[in-house]
Design a protein around this motif. Structure first.
Motif, mmCIF file in Angstrom:
data_model
loop_
_atom_site.group_PDB
_atom_site.id
_atom_site.type_symbol
_atom_site.label_atom_id
_atom_site.label_comp_id
_atom_site.label_asym_id
_atom_site.label_seq_id
_atom_site.Cartn_x
_atom_site.Cartn_y
_atom_site.Cartn_z
ATOM 1 N N ARG A 176 -3.924 9.402 0.513
ATOM 2 C CA ARG A 176 -4.245 8.717 -0.737
ATOM 3 C C ARG A 176 -2.966 8.367 -1.493
ATOM 4 O O ARG A 176 -2.839 7.249 -2.004
ATOM 5 C CB ARG A 176 -5.139 9.618 -1.597
ATOM 6 C CG ARG A 176 -5.311 9.150 -3.008
ATOM 7 C CD ARG A 176 -6.197 10.114 -3.795
ATOM 8 N NE ARG A 176 -7.489 9.530 -3.994
ATOM 9 C CZ ARG A 176 -7.719 8.520 -4.810
ATOM 10 N NH1 ARG A 176 -6.733 7.981 -5.473
ATOM 11 N NH2 ARG A 176 -8.912 8.025 -4.973
ATOM 12 N N ALA A 183 -1.374 5.393 0.168
ATOM 13 C CA ALA A 183 -2.073 4.146 -0.148
ATOM 14 C C ALA A 183 -1.804 3.714 -1.583
ATOM 15 O O ALA A 183 -1.608 2.525 -1.863
ATOM 16 C CB ALA A 183 -3.570 4.309 0.090
ATOM 17 N N GLU A 184 -1.783 4.669 -2.501
ATOM 18 C CA GLU A 184 -1.505 4.335 -3.896
ATOM 19 C C GLU A 184 -0.099 3.767 -4.046
ATOM 20 O O GLU A 184 0.125 2.827 -4.824
ATOM 21 C CB GLU A 184 -1.681 5.573 -4.771
ATOM 22 C CG GLU A 184 -3.131 5.989 -4.951
ATOM 23 C CD GLU A 184 -3.271 7.315 -5.674
ATOM 24 O OE1 GLU A 184 -4.372 7.607 -6.172
ATOM 25 O OE2 GLU A 184 -2.284 8.087 -5.728
ATOM 26 N N VAL A 188 -8.079 2.309 -5.262
ATOM 27 C CA VAL A 188 -7.824 3.069 -4.034
ATOM 28 C C VAL A 188 -8.859 4.177 -3.923
ATOM 29 O O VAL A 188 -9.142 4.861 -4.921
ATOM 30 C CB VAL A 188 -6.409 3.691 -4.025
ATOM 31 C CG1 VAL A 188 -6.179 4.494 -2.747
ATOM 32 C CG2 VAL A 188 -5.337 2.629 -4.186
#
Length: 520
Positions: A359, A362-363, A410
């Motif tokens: 995560r 992706a952020e 996201v």
């Protein structure tokens, strides 16, 4: 090394970027030696075994080129798209190939030339840059000073190791980090270097440093990098000539390296595409992509639909480059591909603590992409699966992208599982008559005819767990208004709100098919 054949070329590049439309008279075993760009102002040279790229000529108008290419002894003609002068190619026994419509001609030339010029090295190999070190040593010996070769971003690609040549601290620090230290003085020197037509002499940057003799490395007007020699006062009289010759050779090597990297990226992308589509052997694909037998997760990145721009295709390619760069920096792998406007990345899940690292990755991509592309980007993360189930993780990621909004750019599939389930339910229910029929249609039709808000009242009441006060808060009305509306639903529409099954089906249909929520 054996000559590259048309079959080798098609096997190397896969089926999505280059497709065989017509096989040549000699079959796909015919040798292919080079790739030639069509120039309407220059007669075609006699080039046996060449592929001619029909640059600037539409596929439907390429018939004369087939005849000219066949007359020049060429192996085939490459057009854009899946259609072209098939009859002419068959009549002349010439191979006819089509490149993808979204592939620029210069990219097609790079891919084809790289595949023809050398058999592809293992994916991810940097062998094409190896000769730069030999070149650095040759220039150092000829010019008489320690030499370094850099790319346009001032990264040190190669450096000489000739014994006894003077060096200074700037060179040591640059080689240790493989990057030229950033400073205003350095910036000014590069400005002067890239503005010059030939070698320039540059002063030392510090009291303990040494001057440099440098030259830009160019090819066809494009600056590819630079070549630097440490000048301790004992350079050869013809040092500048040695640098010019070295820069010429470096340009060829850098172009070859870029072509090899382009080919490797294409192979990565094609292999990942096939893995996600379920048409590649997982064990082979995992090995070639640098993944073992451990778990993986697919991340999907896409520009927001509302931010679509006329140059959306180029923006998507820039997003692919950014994701690939971040994957390389974070995981040491670059298994990324652009498909239907979405960038997919295969992330290793072994050793990850839950989804937190994925995560954060992706952020970070979304944040950097938003700044670099000046367009909002969203990211969906599929479920962690075994490598052979990567396609299922990709399907999860696609669904996540569809339910994200401005408040949540996201998310992992587990974080939005209810939304994903409702989305899939809405698709299934809309396709089946027995699932889309029911009392929900009567409620919406009654509201439309009488100007009532029974449907929204029902959804708010059901969202609030059948609590009248909670429904009234969602509707911003008095609880008695809710009671009256629900009473009318029972009496006017004949809906039994005491039946749990009736309530469940009615709520699902109003939420999924009617698109109503308690919040609006």
């Amino acid at each position: 090394m054996e000559a590259c054949t048309l079959a080798d070329l098609l096997d190397t590049l896969g089926g999505s970027a280059v497709r065989l439309l017509v096989a040549p008279a000699g079959g796909t075993a015919v040798p292919v030696h080079e790739v030639v760009l069509y120039d309407p102002h220059v007669p075609l040279p006699r080039s046996p075994g060449a592929l001619l790229l029909a640059v600037g000529v539409g596929a439907g108008a390429a018939g004369p080129l087939v005849r000219d290419a066949a007359g020049a002894g060429m192996a085939g003609l490459v057009v854009r798209g899946d259609e072209g002068p098939v009859a002419e190619a068959e009549a002349h026994g010439l191979a006819l190939l089509g490149v993808a419509g979204d592939l620029a001609w210069h990219q097609a030339h790079l891919l084809l030339a790289a595949a023809v010029g050398a058999r592809p090295s293992p994916v991810g190999s940097d062998a094409a840059l190896g000769d730069l070190f030999s070149l650095a040593d040759a220039v150092a010996a000829s010019a008489g000073g320690a030499t370094a070769i850099e790319d346009r971003r001032q990264r040190i690609l190669a450096y000489s190791t000739v014994a006894g040549q003077a060096v200074d601290e700037d060179r040591r620090q640059g080689i240790l980090g493989l990057q030229v230290p950033d400073s205003p003085e350095n910036t000014e020197q590069y400005r002067l270097l890239f503005a010059a037509d030939g070698p320039v002499r540059l002063p030392a940057l510090s009291g303990d440093g040494l001057p440099r003799l440098a030259v830009a490395v160019r090819a066809g007007g494009e600056t590819l990098g630079s070549l630097w020699v440490v000048d301790d006062g004992s350079l050869a009289p013809d040092a500048e000539d040695a640098l010019v010759q070295g820069a010429s050779t470096a340009a060829l090597l850098l172009l070859r390296a870029r072509a090899a990297q382009e080919l490797a990226r294409h192979q990565h992308g094609e292999l990942l595409r096939r893995l996600l589509d379920g048409t590649a052997d997982p064990a082979t694909a995992g090995h070639r992509l640098g993944f073992g037998a451990g778990a993986v997760r697919v991340a999907a990145f896409a520009l927001e639909a509302a931010s679509a721009t006329p140059d959306g295709e180029q923006t998507a390619l820039r997003l692919l480059d950014l994701v690939r760069l971040q994957c390389e920096a974070r995981y040491g792998r670059r298994a990324c591909v652009l498909a239907d406007g979405v960038v997919y990345a295969l992330l290793p899940a072994a050793g990850e603590r839950g989804a937190e690292r994925h995560r954060r990755f992706a952020e970070g991509v979304v944040r950097q992409a938003g700044q670099a592309l000046r367009a909002p980007v969203r990211a969906g993360l599929g479920e962690v699966v075994a490598l052979e189930e990567a396609g299922a993780s990709r399907a999860d990621a696609d669904l996540v992208l569809r339910v994200l909004d401005d408040g949540r750019p996201v998310a992992t599939v587990d974080e939005v599982r209810p939304r994903v389930a409702l989305l899939r339910l809405s698709e299934v229910m809309a396709e089946r008559r027995e699932l889309s029929a029911g009392a929900w249609r009567r409620v919406l039709a009654y509201d439309e005819r009488h100007g009532t808000e029974y449907a929204r009242t029902l959804v708010c009441w059901l969202d609030a767990g059948c609590d009248m006060a909670g429904a009234a808060r969602l509707l911003a009305v008095h609880p008695n208004t809710c009671r009256y509306r629900l009473k009318q639903v029972r009496q006017q529409l004949g809906i039994d709100l005491d039946d749990a099954d009736e309530r469940l089906v009615l709520w699902l249909q109003l939420r999924t098919l009617g698109g109503l929520t308690g919040g609006g």
